[in-house]
Structures are given as structure tokens and as C-alpha cells.
Design an enzyme around this catalytic site. Structure first.
Site, PDB file in Angstrom:
ATOM      1  N   CYS A   2       0.865  -1.187   0.000  1.00 24.90           N
ATOM      2  CA  CYS A   2       0.000   0.000   0.000  1.00 24.90           C
ATOM      3  C   CYS A   2       0.901   1.237   0.000  1.00 24.90           C
ATOM      4  O   CYS A   2       2.098   1.145   0.167  1.00 24.90           O
ATOM      5  CB  CYS A   2      -0.855   0.020   1.261  1.00 24.90           C
ATOM      6  SG  CYS A   2      -1.826  -1.468   1.496  1.00 24.90           S
ATOM      7  N   ARG A  28       1.519   1.518  -5.956  1.00 29.61           N
ATOM      8  CA  ARG A  28       1.728   0.555  -4.844  1.00 29.61           C
ATOM      9  C   ARG A  28       0.451  -0.187  -4.492  1.00 29.61           C
ATOM     10  O   ARG A  28       0.470  -1.111  -3.676  1.00 29.61           O
ATOM     11  CB  ARG A  28       2.254   1.307  -3.626  1.00 29.61           C
ATOM     12  CG  ARG A  28       3.546   2.064  -3.850  1.00 29.61           C
ATOM     13  CD  ARG A  28       3.908   2.899  -2.632  1.00 29.61           C
ATOM     14  NE  ARG A  28       4.301   2.060  -1.522  1.00 29.61           N
ATOM     15  CZ  ARG A  28       5.556   1.630  -1.318  1.00 29.61           C
ATOM     16  NH1 ARG A  28       6.517   2.004  -2.129  1.00 29.61           N
ATOM     17  NH2 ARG A  28       5.840   0.859  -0.306  1.00 29.61           N
ATOM     18  N   TRP A  76      -3.676  -1.929  -1.310  1.00 28.28           N
ATOM     19  CA  TRP A  76      -3.698  -3.222  -1.999  1.00 28.28           C
ATOM     20  C   TRP A  76      -4.109  -4.206  -0.933  1.00 28.28           C
ATOM     21  O   TRP A  76      -3.390  -4.451   0.038  1.00 28.28           O
ATOM     22  CB  TRP A  76      -2.316  -3.564  -2.562  1.00 28.28           C
ATOM     23  CG  TRP A  76      -2.310  -4.827  -3.353  1.00 28.28           C
ATOM     24  CD1 TRP A  76      -2.869  -5.017  -4.581  1.00 28.28           C
ATOM     25  CD2 TRP A  76      -1.747  -6.083  -2.966  1.00 28.28           C
ATOM     26  NE1 TRP A  76      -2.664  -6.313  -4.976  1.00 28.28           N
ATOM     27  CE2 TRP A  76      -1.992  -6.987  -4.029  1.00 28.28           C
ATOM     28  CE3 TRP A  76      -1.055  -6.538  -1.843  1.00 28.28           C
ATOM     29  CZ2 TRP A  76      -1.569  -8.313  -3.986  1.00 28.28           C
ATOM     30  CZ3 TRP A  76      -0.625  -7.849  -1.804  1.00 28.28           C
ATOM     31  CH2 TRP A  76      -0.905  -8.725  -2.866  1.00 28.28           C
ATOM     32  N   ASN A 100       1.020   0.228   5.951  1.00 29.76           N
ATOM     33  CA  ASN A 100       1.467  -0.626   4.846  1.00 29.76           C
ATOM     34  C   ASN A 100       2.204  -1.789   5.484  1.00 29.76           C
ATOM     35  O   ASN A 100       3.198  -1.594   6.183  1.00 29.76           O
ATOM     36  CB  ASN A 100       2.404   0.141   3.906  1.00 29.76           C
ATOM     37  CG  ASN A 100       3.010  -0.786   2.858  1.00 29.76           C
ATOM     38  OD1 ASN A 100       2.399  -1.790   2.483  1.00 29.76           O
ATOM     39  ND2 ASN A 100       4.219  -0.492   2.426  1.00 29.76           N
ATOM     40  N   GLY A 101       1.697  -3.003   5.282  1.00 31.28           N
ATOM     41  CA  GLY A 101       2.357  -4.181   5.853  1.00 31.28           C
ATOM     42  C   GLY A 101       1.320  -5.163   6.371  1.00 31.28           C
ATOM     43  O   GLY A 101       0.144  -5.086   6.029  1.00 31.28           O
ATOM     44  N   GLU A 459       8.592 -14.299 -19.544  1.00 28.86           N
ATOM     45  CA  GLU A 459       8.279 -12.878 -19.338  1.00 28.86           C
ATOM     46  C   GLU A 459       7.094 -12.463 -20.200  1.00 28.86           C
ATOM     47  O   GLU A 459       6.200 -11.746 -19.745  1.00 28.86           O
ATOM     48  CB  GLU A 459       9.517 -12.033 -19.631  1.00 28.86           C
ATOM     49  CG  GLU A 459       9.299 -10.546 -19.771  1.00 28.86           C
ATOM     50  CD  GLU A 459       8.859  -9.844 -18.503  1.00 28.86           C
ATOM     51  OE1 GLU A 459       8.738 -10.504 -17.455  1.00 28.86           O
ATOM     52  OE2 GLU A 459       8.600  -8.626 -18.564  1.00 28.86           O
ATOM     53  N   LYS A 463       3.514 -10.987 -18.724  1.00 30.16           N
ATOM     54  CA  LYS A 463       2.993  -9.681 -19.126  1.00 30.16           C
ATOM     55  C   LYS A 463       1.574  -9.797 -19.653  1.00 30.16           C
ATOM     56  O   LYS A 463       0.714  -8.976 -19.351  1.00 30.16           O
ATOM     57  CB  LYS A 463       3.919  -9.060 -20.179  1.00 30.16           C
ATOM     58  CG  LYS A 463       5.214  -8.537 -19.597  1.00 30.16           C
ATOM     59  CD  LYS A 463       4.940  -7.311 -18.722  1.00 30.16           C
ATOM     60  CE  LYS A 463       6.116  -6.879 -17.890  1.00 30.16           C
ATOM     61  NZ  LYS A 463       6.582  -7.861 -16.916  1.00 30.16           N
ATOM     62  N   GLU A 466      -0.660 -10.423 -16.631  1.00 25.74           N
ATOM     63  CA  GLU A 466      -0.775  -9.227 -15.783  1.00 25.74           C
ATOM     64  C   GLU A 466      -1.659  -8.157 -16.391  1.00 25.74           C
ATOM     65  O   GLU A 466      -2.349  -7.443 -15.693  1.00 25.74           O
ATOM     66  CB  GLU A 466       0.608  -8.582 -15.624  1.00 25.74           C
ATOM     67  CG  GLU A 466       1.536  -9.222 -14.669  1.00 25.74           C
ATOM     68  CD  GLU A 466       2.722  -8.314 -14.413  1.00 25.74           C
ATOM     69  OE1 GLU A 466       3.550  -8.133 -15.319  1.00 25.74           O
ATOM     70  OE2 GLU A 466       2.801  -7.775 -13.300  1.00 25.74           O
ATOM     71  N   HIS A 482       5.748 -32.982 -23.950  1.00 22.16           N
ATOM     72  CA  HIS A 482       5.679 -33.868 -22.765  1.00 22.16           C
ATOM     73  C   HIS A 482       4.435 -33.560 -21.943  1.00 22.16           C
ATOM     74  O   HIS A 482       4.498 -33.367 -20.743  1.00 22.16           O
ATOM     75  CB  HIS A 482       6.949 -33.668 -21.916  1.00 22.16           C
ATOM     76  CG  HIS A 482       8.191 -34.075 -22.630  1.00 22.16           C
ATOM     77  ND1 HIS A 482       8.497 -35.382 -22.903  1.00 22.16           N
ATOM     78  CD2 HIS A 482       9.184 -33.330 -23.180  1.00 22.16           C
ATOM     79  CE1 HIS A 482       9.648 -35.437 -23.566  1.00 22.16           C
ATOM     80  NE2 HIS A 482      10.072 -34.200 -23.746  1.00 22.16           N
ATOM     81  N   LYS A 586       2.711  -2.675  -7.442  1.00 21.02           N
ATOM     82  CA  LYS A 586       4.028  -2.578  -8.066  1.00 21.02           C
ATOM     83  C   LYS A 586       5.083  -3.383  -7.310  1.00 21.02           C
ATOM     84  O   LYS A 586       5.965  -3.970  -7.906  1.00 21.02           O
ATOM     85  CB  LYS A 586       4.464  -1.115  -8.107  1.00 21.02           C
ATOM     86  CG  LYS A 586       5.805  -0.869  -8.774  1.00 21.02           C
ATOM     87  CD  LYS A 586       5.791  -1.295 -10.224  1.00 21.02           C
ATOM     88  CE  LYS A 586       7.131  -1.115 -10.897  1.00 21.02           C
ATOM     89  NZ  LYS A 586       7.153  -1.724 -12.230  1.00 21.02           N
TER      90      LYS A 586
HETATM   91  C1  AGP Z   1       6.405  -7.788 -13.110  1.00 19.08           C
HETATM   92  O1  AGP Z   1       5.770  -7.181 -14.215  1.00 19.08           O
HETATM   93  C2  AGP Z   1       5.480  -7.905 -11.935  1.00 19.08           C
HETATM   94  N1  AGP Z   1       4.947  -6.625 -11.593  1.00 19.08           N
HETATM   95  C3  AGP Z   1       6.058  -8.666 -10.763  1.00 19.08           C
HETATM   96  O2  AGP Z   1       6.231  -9.994 -11.174  1.00 19.08           O
HETATM   97  C4  AGP Z   1       7.418  -8.166 -10.231  1.00 19.08           C
HETATM   98  O3  AGP Z   1       8.429  -8.418 -11.178  1.00 19.08           O
HETATM   99  C5  AGP Z   1       7.740  -8.940  -8.947  1.00 19.08           C
HETATM  100  O4  AGP Z   1       6.737  -8.656  -7.998  1.00 19.08           O
HETATM  101  C6  AGP Z   1       9.113  -8.594  -8.370  1.00 19.08           C
HETATM  102  O5  AGP Z   1       9.144  -7.232  -8.066  1.00 19.08           O
HETATM  103  P1  AGP Z   1      10.580  -6.582  -7.728  1.00 19.08           P
HETATM  104  O6  AGP Z   1      11.420  -6.704  -8.966  1.00 19.08           O
HETATM  105  O7  AGP Z   1      10.276  -5.168  -7.361  1.00 19.08           O
HETATM  106  O8  AGP Z   1      11.179  -7.358  -6.597  1.00 19.08           O
END
Ligand code: AGP
Length: 591
Positions: A2, A28, A76, A100-101, A459, A463, A466, A482, A586
Site C-alpha cells: 500500500c 503501490r 492493496w 502498509n504491511g 516474461e 505480461k 498481468e 511432454h 508494483k
Molecule cells: C512484473 O511485471 C510484476 N509486476 C512482478 O512480477 C514483479 O516483477 C515482482 O513482484 C518482483 O518485483 P521486484 O522486482 O520489485 O522485486
């Protein structure tokens, strides 16, 4: 995770600054948002909305608030559904708090407070903190003493800030496991506590970052000032550093989204990372390298495995942080442990690093935020030069991570070639938006690749998941047969990453196996493969894309920019918010 913000000012317009900070903190988390403030009668007021900060902003502007002190939060969700009653701030008897936490012992604390007669309105762990402070005030403690006592009773991670209507001239903050910074405005009229420098990019030019266990008091006397106390109560001066986040960093600069801006920065980021890479780490003295990370950063580690083992001939393990930290790993002294994190705050990666440090082994962090927890706790730090990355989906930071890792094992890099490789995609005529329209309604997608193209496939799949919320799997091309090939039918689209490298023929064979089951293929290959396709490009179920790159070492960069743009345009075609995809944040500072 958050975003939290708190403000104390001589001016009575703090609601504007709370909102502008929350807009910058939205990356965040953005499930809900809220502010609490003291009105001109020093009565505690609160406004909370479900959804993005824009809704809160409109609600706050309608009320034309005048206030000198307040706190704000963008959420979040961890504990409790996304509802107004679970939105922060949470209050109790004139106390308001944002957090936050995660508080791990909140249930136990809650029981005690319920026995004292407190009635809870939310499902959150945070509300317990507000009522705990109120309870200690009721027992005769001052706001600061009650806050300090409450913090000492909390188990878990937190960055919390609080205000109290009976003490309208102080802001309190505490940090343990989640980031927190404090700063004063250039005109010395306002003081702020926030999650990070991005929140304060236009509010404070200098910041101090709190350390584990610190408590901060921002107060209004003959000027606005702050004092930081260690957990043992000793006053301490934390280093004051410039706020390196500029307005440019947190502006879209004409792009329609931060994500598109950041993808178009990938060539520049590669150049900056190359030019500023001045780390003399001789990896050849290690027998083994272990790379630990999450998400996209983990994929950068897998790319590095292929490069380091091929070039430096050193064995490389790559692990997901949340698995590494709980499997009782055998740690070896003559290994180099590298922790990759864009945000530097991912709790899984941070705790994995602490595990290695506790064993007395040196740790190397590759981070994009050099004031982050991971950067500050690592023994050595390499900073990726991606600049501030606002888009929740990591793009340019991935490029900076890959280049940094390549430079760990290979110094004679042709950076112009890499820039050309990326710019050929950014400025190319591949009509990626048209390709995106072909896949945007697919039920499920595969991304396949061999060798170093495999982590790029991972990757690409992440993406798409996400941003477009389409189920997508990244798979080693040789592994599809397989089992996963059972999924293939005319409804399944496979992105086959098949540049003309040493894996080309084998990957084309795997593509043919998919075509034999009526699967559809987007064949992402390179110009120099054109004479070796042997008719696969004529298949009605195949769409070919030809990228210009022909140096295998630099192929991951052009493939990356391509799959980033493909994900961007697919999400755009589906009308999604590419900067703030649903359910995401993020940086994940909770387990
Ligand atoms: C990547 O697009 C994602 N937002 C997520 O997988 C991110 O890479 C992951 O949470 C790690 O974050 P960081 O690199 O800030 O540790």
C-alpha cells in the site's frame, strides 16, 4: 503493498498535497483510498472511497477541505475484502492511522481490545493498531507514549502513520519491514511522512529514510521539524539525501500511459545502464552463483544463467525467493548470492537475502531503487539505471536488469547494437497492434522458446497475464510435447520465440508439432531465418513476425521489447488500465 502519506503544515491546504501524493503512490496499490484530517475545530474527519484515487480526489475536492494535518492511504488488500469499511484510514476515539504491511498478531490483540469493549467495523489488521493506541491513551499515556507502546506490541511488518485530534501539532510514524521516508518542504512550511520518494517528488527535495524500528515525530513549533528515535528510545539523525525523483519521472510526458513511456525508454535505459556500470565484481572467483528473485526479476535471473554459464563457465542456480527462503537451502560460502529486485522492497526477496546474511555470507543486490530496504541491507549493491518505473508491469527495469547481469560476465558489449536492436522494434513497422487483435480474445496462450529465449517466453506470458488477464503459460519449446500439447487445439494461440539462433530448427519442429494439432502460431523470428522456414510461413495457421536482430547475444533485448509491446497492445485492445492492472501492486511487501 500500500501507499501511505502524512502531512503537517502551517498552510491549511494539506488535502491537495495528500491527494497528489496518493496519485503518485497508486502504483503501490489501488483497491481503495482514503484520507483522515483534523478540521478547523480539531475534530477528526475521514473520507474513504473504493477504487482508484481519482474517485477520492473528486470527493475531496467537492468538500473544499481546510486542514493543517492529515494522513492518506491507497490500498492493496491483504486482510479483508475491497470495501469502504476496510479502506484506510482506520480510527478509534480521535486517533486515525494508515498502514502498509501485515500485523501477524492482530487477532490476539483484537481479542484483548474486544474484551475492553472496542467494537470493530472492519476485517483489517490495521484497525487493531488504531484501537490499541486509543486504548493506551485512555489508560493515561500521551499520544506519543501510546503510539510507542502500541508499536512495541505489534508483530509483523509495518509502516504506519497516525494523527490524534487532541494533539493536532504532531504526526507520528513507525517503520518495521516496510519502507518509510520523512521530509520537509523547501519553504519549511510543511512536513511529510511517506512510503517512498515518489510520493514526495514534488513536495520535499530532501528526505531521510527510517531504519528498522525507528519512530518519527513531525511537529509544528516555531517551524516544522522532525525527530527520529531508535527502538531503544535514543534520538538519532538519519542521513538526509536528495529526493532523486523528479517531476519528469512521475509524468507521462505525452505518452498515454506510464507503461508505454517506459517501454519506449528501454533503449535509453540500456545505454544509461551500460555507461554507469562501474562495478568491479570479479565473478570468476566464485564456484557457484545463486540468483534469487520474484516475477520478472526472476526471469532476468534465468536469462543471466544462460549467459553466465556460456560465457563465464560458472554454475548458476536461479530460484523463486518465496521458495528459497523456506526450503532450508544449503548455503555455500564460496557462492555469490545475487538478489534481483526492481523495487528493492519485495518482502520475499528481502527475507531470502536476510537468510543468506544470517549465515554470514556476502550478498549482492541488483536493484532499481538504491534507497530501498534490499539495497540498504545488502553487502554490495548494483543499481540498475532504469529510472523510476511507475507502470505496475515491469518493462524497462527488466532490460536494465538483463544488461547489468550481462555486464557481470561480458564487458565488451556493443551497446550501439543493443540500442539499435531495441529501437528497431520501437520504431519498426511490425504492426504489433494488429497482432494483438488476433490474440486478445483467446481463452489461453502459450509462449515457447528454447535456451535464452525460454525466460523471455516466461516474461511474455507473465505480461499478458498481468495486463490482459488471459491465461498464458511460458514453456520450454522442447517440453510442450511432454504433456501440455494435449491442450492444443484451434482455440489456442502459441507465441513461438524462434529467432535464427542455434535453437531455431528445433523450435520450428516444436511449432510444427503444434500445427499438427490445429494450434495457431505467431512465429516471432528474425530476417535471417527467411530462407530456412521450409514453408511453415505458408501455413494458414501461422503468422510470422521478422525482427531485424541477428546477434544471438542481443536477441533477448529485441524479443523483450517486442513481447512488452505485444502485451501492451493486447491489454489496450481489451480496454484495460495498463498502468494499474486489477489485483496487482508494483511491489509486494507482504508474503
Ligand atoms: C512484473 O511485471 C510484476 N509486476 C512482478 O512480477 C514483479 O516483477 C515482482 O513482484 C518482483 O518485483 P521486484 O522486482 O520489485 O522485486
Amino acid at each position: 503493498m500500500c501507499g501511505i502519506i502524512a502531512a503537517l503544515s502551517y498552510n491549511d491546504n494539506i488535502s491537495n498535497n495528500l491527494i497528489s501524493a496518493l496519485e503518485r503512490l497508486e502504483y503501490r496499490g489501488y483497491d481503495s483510498a482514503g484520507i483522515a484530517y483534523l478540521d478547523n475545530n480539531s475534530s477528526l474527519q475521514r473520507i474513504r472511497t473504493v477504487g482508484k484515487v481519482q474517485l477520492l480526489k473528486e470527493t475531496v475536492e467537492r468538500q473544499q477541505i481546510k486542514s493543517h494535518i492529515g494522513i492518506g492511504h491507497t490500498r492493496w488488500a491483504t486482510h479483508g475484502t475491497v470495501t469502504e469499511f476496510n479502506a484506510h484510514p482506520h480510527t478509534a476515539d480521535g486517533v486515525a492511522i494508515v498502514h502498509n504491511g501485515i500485523i501477524e498478531n492482530y487477532q490476539e490483540l483484537k481479542k484483548g481490545l474486544v474484551n475492553e469493549g472496542y467494537v470493530f467495523e472492519s476485517e483489517t489488521d490495521t484497525e487493531v493498531i488504531a484501537k490499541l493506541i486509543a486504548s493506551h491513551i485512555k489508560s493515561g499515556k500521551t499520544f506519543f507514549e501510546a503510539f510507542k507502546q502500541s508499536v512495541n506490541e505489534l508483530v509483523g511488518t509495518f509502516a504506519i502513520t497516525a494523527i490524534y485530534e487532541k494533539e493536532p501539532h504532531i504526526l507520528l510514524g513507525a517503520k518495521k519491514g516496510s519502507p518509510m521516508a520523512v521530509g520537509i518542504s523547501p519553504d519549511k512550511q510543511s512536513g511529510y511522512i511517506a512510503s517512498d520518494a515518489v510520493a514526495l517528488s514534488t513536495l520535499a527535495n530532501e528526505l531521510a529514510y527510517l531504519e528498522e524500528g525507528d519512530i518519527v515525530v513531525v511537529k509544528k513549533e516555531d517551524q516544522i521539524l522532525y525527530e527520529i528515535f531508535e527502538s531503544n528510545g535514543q534520538k538519532i539523525r538519519r542521513e538526509i539525501v536528495p529526493n532523486k525523483v523528479s517531476l519528469n519521472d512521475v509524468s507521462k510526458n505525452g505518452y498515454e500511459s506510464f507503461m508505454l513511456k517506459e517501454i519506449f525508454e528501454e533503449a535509453t535505459v540500456a545505454r544509461k545502464t551500460y555507461e554507469r556500470f562501474n562495478y568491479n565484481i570479479d565473478i570468476s572467483k566464485f564456484n557457484n552463483i545463486s540468483i534469487i528473485a520474484c516475477g520478472t526479476s526472476y526471469y532476468a535471473g534465468i536469462v543471466a544463467k544462460y549467459w553466465i554459464e556460456a560465457i563465464a563457465k560458472i554454475h548458476v542456480d536461479v530460484e523463486i525467493a518465496s521458495e528459497f527462503r523456506y526450503r532450508n537451502p544449503v548455503l555455500t560460502k564460496n557462492s555469490l548470492y545475487i538478489f534481483i529486485s526492481q523495487s528493492g522492497e519485495t518482502i520475499d526477496t528481502l527475507c531470502a537475502m536476510r537468510l543468506v546474511k544470517e549465515a554470514g555470507i556476502k550478498t549482492l543486490a541488483l536493484v532499481n531503487v538504491d534507497t530501498s530496504s534490499i539495497a540498504r541491507e545488502a553487502d554490495f549493491t548494483i543499481k540498475t539505471e532504469a529510472g523510476v518505473e511507475i507502470g505496475v508491469a515491469s518493462t524497462k527495469a527488466f532490460v536494465a536488469q538483463m544488461l547489468s547481469l550481462l555486464m557481470l560476465c561480458c564487458r565488451n558489449i556493443d551497446i550501439e547494437a543493443i540500442e539499435r536492436s531495441i529501437n528497431a522494434i520501437l520504431n519498426g513497422d511490425h504492426d504489433i497492434a494488429k497482432l494483438a487483435n488476433k490474440i486478445k480474445d483467446c481463452r489461453s496462450l502459450f509462449y515457447i522458446g528454447r535456451g535464452v529465449n525460454y525466460p523471455i517466453a516466461l516474461e511474455g506470458a507473465l505480461k499478458i497475464k498481468e495486463l490482459s488477464y488471459i491465461s498464458a503459460e511460458g514453456y520450454p519449446a522442447g517440453e510442450i510435447k511432454h504433456g501440455p500439447i494435449a491442450i492444443i487445439d484451434e482455440n489456442i494461440y502459441t507465441m513461438a520465440l524462434a529467432p535464427y539462433d542455434k535453437y531455431f530448427d528445433k523450435t520450428i519442429s516444436n511449432a510444427r508439432e503444434i500445427l499438427a494439432r490445429n494450434g495457431k502460431i505467431l512465429l516471432i523470428t528474425t530476417n535471417d531465418a527467411k530462407n530456412f522456414l521450409h514453408g511453415i510461413d505458408k501455413n494458414e495457421n501461422v503468422e510470422c513476425v521478422f525482427l531485424p536482430e541477428n546477434n544471438p547475444l542481443y536477441l533477448p533485448f529485441s524479443l523483450t521489447t517486442f513481447i512488452h509491446l505485444l502485451a501492451y497492445y493486447t491489454a489496450k485492445a481489451k480496454g484495460h488500465d495498463v498502468d494499474k492492472p486489477r489485483n496487482l501492486a508494483k511491489s509486494v511487501t507482504v508474503e
